[in-house]
Design a protein around this motif. Structure first.
Motif, mmCIF file in Angstrom:
data_model
loop_
_atom_site.group_PDB
_atom_site.id
_atom_site.type_symbol
_atom_site.label_atom_id
_atom_site.label_comp_id
_atom_site.label_asym_id
_atom_site.label_seq_id
_atom_site.Cartn_x
_atom_site.Cartn_y
_atom_site.Cartn_z
ATOM 1 N N LEU B 17 32.628 8.837 13.174
ATOM 2 C CA LEU B 17 32.160 9.988 13.955
ATOM 3 C C LEU B 17 31.994 9.611 15.419
ATOM 4 C CD1 LEU B 17 29.620 11.408 11.361
ATOM 5 C CD2 LEU B 17 31.712 12.536 12.127
ATOM 6 N N ALA B 18 31.482 8.396 15.669
ATOM 7 C CA ALA B 18 31.332 7.948 17.058
ATOM 8 C C ALA B 18 32.696 7.839 17.722
ATOM 9 C CB ALA B 18 30.598 6.602 17.105
ATOM 10 N N ALA B 19 33.705 7.432 16.944
ATOM 11 C CA ALA B 19 35.060 7.352 17.492
ATOM 12 C C ALA B 19 35.578 8.741 17.837
ATOM 13 C CB ALA B 19 35.988 6.664 16.494
ATOM 14 N N VAL B 20 35.271 9.728 17.012
ATOM 15 C CA VAL B 20 35.662 11.118 17.312
ATOM 16 C C VAL B 20 35.060 11.551 18.638
ATOM 17 C CG1 VAL B 20 35.418 13.535 16.614
ATOM 18 C CG2 VAL B 20 35.977 11.791 14.899
ATOM 19 N N VAL B 21 33.786 11.277 18.806
ATOM 20 C CA VAL B 21 33.089 11.651 20.044
ATOM 21 C C VAL B 21 33.745 10.975 21.244
ATOM 22 C CG1 VAL B 21 30.894 11.442 21.296
ATOM 23 C CG2 VAL B 21 30.906 12.139 18.899
ATOM 24 N N ALA B 22 34.048 9.673 21.088
ATOM 25 C CA ALA B 22 34.652 8.925 22.194
ATOM 26 C C ALA B 22 36.052 9.459 22.509
ATOM 27 C CB ALA B 22 34.701 7.439 21.858
ATOM 28 N N LEU B 23 36.798 9.828 21.481
ATOM 29 C CA LEU B 23 38.139 10.377 21.690
ATOM 30 C C LEU B 23 38.069 11.718 22.400
ATOM 31 C CD1 LEU B 23 39.876 9.469 18.329
ATOM 32 C CD2 LEU B 23 40.671 8.794 20.609
ATOM 33 N N ARG B 24 37.123 12.549 22.008
ATOM 34 C CA ARG B 24 36.964 13.851 22.668
ATOM 35 C C ARG B 24 36.598 13.659 24.131
ATOM 36 N NH1 ARG B 24 33.791 16.757 17.867
ATOM 37 N NH2 ARG B 24 35.596 17.455 16.684
ATOM 38 N N ARG B 25 35.733 12.685 24.398
ATOM 39 C CA ARG B 25 35.326 12.402 25.772
ATOM 40 C C ARG B 25 36.543 11.947 26.580
ATOM 41 N NH1 ARG B 25 33.793 7.609 28.297
ATOM 42 N NH2 ARG B 25 32.252 7.802 29.956
ATOM 43 N N LEU B 26 37.336 11.084 25.976
ATOM 44 C CA LEU B 26 38.535 10.589 26.647
ATOM 45 C C LEU B 26 39.509 11.746 26.887
ATOM 46 C CD1 LEU B 26 40.129 8.214 27.746
ATOM 47 C CD2 LEU B 26 40.918 7.738 25.422
ATOM 48 N N ALA B 27 39.672 12.598 25.890
ATOM 49 C CA ALA B 27 40.564 13.746 26.021
ATOM 50 C C ALA B 27 40.073 14.678 27.130
ATOM 51 C CB ALA B 27 40.660 14.497 24.698
ATOM 52 N N ASP B 28 38.756 14.873 27.177
ATOM 53 C CA ASP B 28 38.134 15.693 28.219
ATOM 54 C C ASP B 28 38.457 15.155 29.612
ATOM 55 O OD1 ASP B 28 34.729 17.053 28.046
ATOM 56 O OD2 ASP B 28 36.725 18.003 27.939
ATOM 57 N N ARG B 29 38.220 13.854 29.791
ATOM 58 C CA ARG B 29 38.459 13.197 31.082
ATOM 59 C C ARG B 29 39.922 13.295 31.456
ATOM 60 N NH1 ARG B 29 35.033 9.813 33.566
ATOM 61 N NH2 ARG B 29 36.876 9.034 34.638
ATOM 62 N N LEU B 30 40.768 13.016 30.487
ATOM 63 C CA LEU B 30 42.199 13.024 30.736
ATOM 64 C C LEU B 30 42.665 14.433 31.087
ATOM 65 C CD1 LEU B 30 44.701 11.280 30.791
ATOM 66 C CD2 LEU B 30 44.973 11.666 28.337
ATOM 67 N N GLU B 31 42.132 15.420 30.381
ATOM 68 C CA GLU B 31 42.512 16.811 30.656
ATOM 69 C C GLU B 31 42.126 17.209 32.077
ATOM 70 O OE1 GLU B 31 41.187 19.709 27.785
ATOM 71 O OE2 GLU B 31 41.533 21.364 29.167
ATOM 72 N N ARG B 32 40.887 16.902 32.457
ATOM 73 C CA ARG B 32 40.443 17.274 33.801
ATOM 74 C C ARG B 32 41.280 16.590 34.874
ATOM 75 N NH1 ARG B 32 34.386 18.664 34.222
ATOM 76 N NH2 ARG B 32 34.719 17.842 36.300
ATOM 77 N N ALA B 33 41.536 15.286 34.674
ATOM 78 C CA ALA B 33 42.315 14.541 35.657
ATOM 79 C C ALA B 33 43.747 15.043 35.703
ATOM 80 C CB ALA B 33 42.268 13.051 35.330
ATOM 81 N N ALA B 34 44.339 15.285 34.540
ATOM 82 C CA ALA B 34 45.735 15.713 34.487
ATOM 83 C C ALA B 34 45.909 17.107 35.075
ATOM 84 C CB ALA B 34 46.240 15.668 33.046
ATOM 85 N N VAL B 35 44.960 18.004 34.771
ATOM 86 C CA VAL B 35 45.048 19.365 35.320
ATOM 87 C C VAL B 35 44.887 19.325 36.842
ATOM 88 C CG1 VAL B 35 43.883 21.615 35.432
ATOM 89 C CG2 VAL B 35 44.349 20.538 33.210
ATOM 90 N N ALA B 36 43.918 18.523 37.312
ATOM 91 C CA ALA B 36 43.700 18.424 38.762
ATOM 92 C C ALA B 36 44.956 17.919 39.455
ATOM 93 C CB ALA B 36 42.514 17.501 39.046
ATOM 94 N N ARG B 37 45.584 16.925 38.860
ATOM 95 C CA ARG B 37 46.804 16.355 39.449
ATOM 96 C C ARG B 37 47.925 17.391 39.431
ATOM 97 N NH1 ARG B 37 50.173 11.722 39.410
ATOM 98 N NH2 ARG B 37 48.573 10.351 40.176
ATOM 99 N N ALA B 38 48.066 18.114 38.314
ATOM 100 C CA ALA B 38 49.134 19.119 38.208
ATOM 101 C C ALA B 38 48.964 20.201 39.273
ATOM 102 C CB ALA B 38 49.140 19.729 36.807
ATOM 103 N N ILE B 39 47.736 20.694 39.425
ATOM 104 C CA ILE B 39 47.475 21.748 40.417
ATOM 105 C C ILE B 39 47.760 21.230 41.829
ATOM 106 C CG2 ILE B 39 45.690 23.227 41.434
ATOM 107 C CD1 ILE B 39 46.654 24.188 38.705
ATOM 108 N N GLN B 40 47.338 20.001 42.086
ATOM 109 C CA GLN B 40 47.603 19.358 43.389
ATOM 110 C C GLN B 40 49.093 19.330 43.673
ATOM 111 O OE1 GLN B 40 46.281 15.242 43.734
ATOM 112 N NE2 GLN B 40 44.162 15.900 43.462
ATOM 113 N N GLU B 41 49.868 19.123 42.620
ATOM 114 C CA GLU B 41 51.310 18.991 42.807
ATOM 115 C C GLU B 41 52.031 20.326 42.710
ATOM 116 O OE1 GLU B 41 53.012 15.784 40.638
ATOM 117 O OE2 GLU B 41 51.540 14.342 41.427
#
Lengths: 176, 68
Positions: B17-41
């Motif tokens: 379960l802790a791994a699920v939480v960590a994966l969701r957090r990573l996915a969250d971070r990655l999504e925000r960073a990737a979306v920000a980069r896409a919009i920038q571009e």
């Protein structure tokens, strides 16, 4: 007067509540998360000017300033346990650029932060009533058995029961 | 990032379960960073949404609101 007595508690705590909730959201946002958890509420409590949260940590020999990195460490360890070598936060920021600037959206607290916050408020009400203090938040978060906050505290070598006791001791000092 | 190589044994649900939480957090971070980069571009919100498999409204609400 009765009306004044009923209003005085909420008005007195408004500043603390605002610091806790906006602080928790800022901490979550700084870690690139969209929802604040109890661990972020705890970070915010450690920054409150009353100092009781910090002193509760110090009472059990824990360094309040270590909590932030301990949260990230906990998540990294959780990923390693299933064979994933985590991407470092710094690498993520460098490779993709950091996310949006800090909070123009509504406060977004998740279930664990909401539960811990309500428990802290209940503790303060039962305590006299006392103004809401950082140590109330520490006591509330220390009672959480599962999840990121609990695992982070455990990862820091902190016994949750000892921390809860330390928080209550700090609160007792305020009453003397 | 290595592929998933093991899942904690059944008597350690808390680790999984802790791994699920960590994966969701990573996915969250990655999504925000990737979306920000896409919009920038110069990506449009419609394109970002399509890439994420969500509606344009959902993508905009989730990410654009925080951009001020």
């Amino acid at each position: 007067m009765k009306l004044t007595a009923k209003l005085s508690r909420p008005i007195r705590d408004v500043g603390t509540i605002k610091r806790l909730l906006t602080g928790a959201e800022a901490e979550a946002h700084a870690q690139g998360e969209s929802l604040a958890g109890a661990e972020h509420l705890l970070l915010a409590a450690l920054e409150l000017p009353d100092g009781t949260a910090r002193r509760a940590f110090e009472r059990v020999g824990a360094a309040p300033d270590d909590l932030r990195s301990a949260i990230a460490t906990q998540h990294a360890e959780a990923l390693r346990a299933i064979g994933i070598e985590p991407v470092s936060d710094e690498l993520l920021d460098a490779e993709l650029g950091t996310g949006a600037p800090a909070g123009t959206g509504p406060l977004r607290t998740g279930a664990s932060a909401q539960t811990a916050f309500r428990a802290a408020v209940d503790l303060a009400k039962a305590d006299g009533p006392s103004p809401l203090l950082g140590a109330h938040v520490v006591a509330a978060v220390a009672q959480i058995e599962h999840g990121t906050a609990a695992r982070t505290l455990s990862g820091m070598g902190i016994d949750r029961d000892a921390l809860a006791t330390a928080a209550r001791e700090e609160l007792a000092l305020r009453r003397t | 990032m290595a592929a998933l190589t093991r899942i904690p044994p059944p008597d350690e649900p808390s680790a999984a379960l802790a791994a699920v939480v960590a994966l969701r957090r990573l996915a969250d971070r990655l999504e925000r960073a990737a979306v920000a980069r896409a919009i920038q571009e110069g990506w449009t919100w419609a394109q970002v949404a399509e890439a994420l498999g969500v509606t344009r409204q959902a993508a905009h609400k989730r990410h654009a609101g925080r951009r001020g």
